[in-house]
Enzyme design. Structure first.
Site, PDB file in Angstrom:
ATOM      1  N   LYS A  65     -95.754 -41.648  36.936  1.00 26.91           N
ATOM      2  CA  LYS A  65     -97.130 -42.096  36.722  1.00 26.91           C
ATOM      3  C   LYS A  65     -97.428 -42.232  35.233  1.00 26.91           C
ATOM      4  O   LYS A  65     -97.009 -41.408  34.434  1.00 26.91           O
ATOM      5  CB  LYS A  65     -98.092 -41.099  37.358  1.00 26.91           C
ATOM      6  CG  LYS A  65     -99.521 -41.553  37.427  1.00 26.91           C
ATOM      7  CD  LYS A  65    -100.222 -40.912  38.613  1.00 26.91           C
ATOM      8  CE  LYS A  65    -101.606 -41.464  38.822  1.00 26.91           C
ATOM      9  NZ  LYS A  65    -101.679 -42.869  39.097  1.00 26.91           N
ATOM     10  N   GLY A  70     -94.723 -35.518  31.577  1.00 25.86           N
ATOM     11  CA  GLY A  70     -93.298 -35.838  31.644  1.00 25.86           C
ATOM     12  C   GLY A  70     -93.014 -37.308  31.423  1.00 25.86           C
ATOM     13  O   GLY A  70     -92.073 -37.677  30.698  1.00 25.86           O
ATOM     14  N   CYS A  71     -93.820 -38.153  32.016  1.00 25.45           N
ATOM     15  CA  CYS A  71     -93.610 -39.601  31.883  1.00 25.45           C
ATOM     16  C   CYS A  71     -93.893 -40.065  30.454  1.00 25.45           C
ATOM     17  O   CYS A  71     -93.223 -40.966  29.941  1.00 25.45           O
ATOM     18  CB  CYS A  71     -94.480 -40.347  32.883  1.00 25.45           C
ATOM     19  SG  CYS A  71     -94.028 -39.950  34.587  1.00 25.45           S
ATOM     20  N   THR A  72     -94.868 -39.445  29.817  1.00 25.91           N
ATOM     21  CA  THR A  72     -95.163 -39.769  28.429  1.00 25.91           C
ATOM     22  C   THR A  72     -93.995 -39.352  27.538  1.00 25.91           C
ATOM     23  O   THR A  72     -93.564 -40.114  26.662  1.00 25.91           O
ATOM     24  CB  THR A  72     -96.463 -39.077  27.977  1.00 25.91           C
ATOM     25  OG1 THR A  72     -97.539 -39.565  28.795  1.00 25.91           O
ATOM     26  CG2 THR A  72     -96.766 -39.361  26.515  1.00 25.91           C
ATOM     27  N   ALA A  75     -91.108 -41.859  28.096  1.00 20.06           N
ATOM     28  CA  ALA A  75     -91.408 -43.163  27.491  1.00 20.06           C
ATOM     29  C   ALA A  75     -91.319 -43.091  25.965  1.00 20.06           C
ATOM     30  O   ALA A  75     -90.767 -43.994  25.320  1.00 20.06           O
ATOM     31  CB  ALA A  75     -92.791 -43.631  27.922  1.00 20.06           C
TER      32      ALA A  75
END
Length: 177
Positions: A65, A70-72, A75
């Site tokens: 998401k 974690g996704c940040t 990325a």
């Protein structure tokens, strides 16, 4: 008679849910096979296709998401390593089931210099075996695709902090550098 009806209803529910789970899971992809095709809009509304990346390496990463910790981290690691990835002839593309508007905000907030594909129906994630069972989110999987469009490496449950570095290490090995 009543218990027979309840049993029939229960069995119907089991069949319904189990067939849904089977549809959500694609056959496992393997190294060496052609990568499943895709055609999806990115955060700027531009349609991106697998064929657009022919002739170069592609780090295709699925993430859960936009704008979550974690996704940040994942990325931003790809963002920070983009120069080295480009030097190795690789492009980076992120994919989640978030919409293009959410991707645009996420990409702008963190200055992400690569496309984020809006797989809002989860169809691409399903083809890559990267859709969670309920279809609401992608799994954190990454696929390194070679210049001919074949899967060269698969990173299941990729590490948010190490995924980009792992891709770089493998690119160097695969290219013999």
């Amino acid at each position: 008679m009543k218990s027979l009806k309840m049993f029939a209803v229960l069995m119907a529910m089991v069949l319904l849910f189990s067939s849904h789970a089977v549809r959500a899971e694609a056959p496992a992809l393997k190294v060496g096979q052609p990568a499943p095709d895709f055609s999806l809009p990115d955060q700027d509304g531009k349609t991106r296709k697998l064929v657009d990346f022919r002739g170069q390496w592609l780090a295709l990463y699925f993430y859960v998401k936009d704008d979550t910790p974690g996704c940040t981290e994942q990325a931003c690691k790809f963002r920070d390593d983009i120069g080295e990835l480009k030097d190795l002839g690789a492009r980076v593309v992120g994919v989640s089931v978030d919409d293009a508007e959410s991707h645009a905000s996420f990409a702008k907030k963190y200055n992400l210099p690569f496309p984020l594909l809006a797989d809002s129906k989860g169809e691409m994630a399903a083809r890559y075996g990267s859709l969670r069972g309920d279809g609401s989110m992608a799994k954190r999987n990454t696929f390194l695709i070679d210049p001919e469009g074949r899967i060269a490496r698969i990173y299941l449950s990729a590490s948010t902090s190490r995924n980009s570095a792992q891709v770089i290490e493998d690119l160097k090995k695969l290219k013999g550098s």
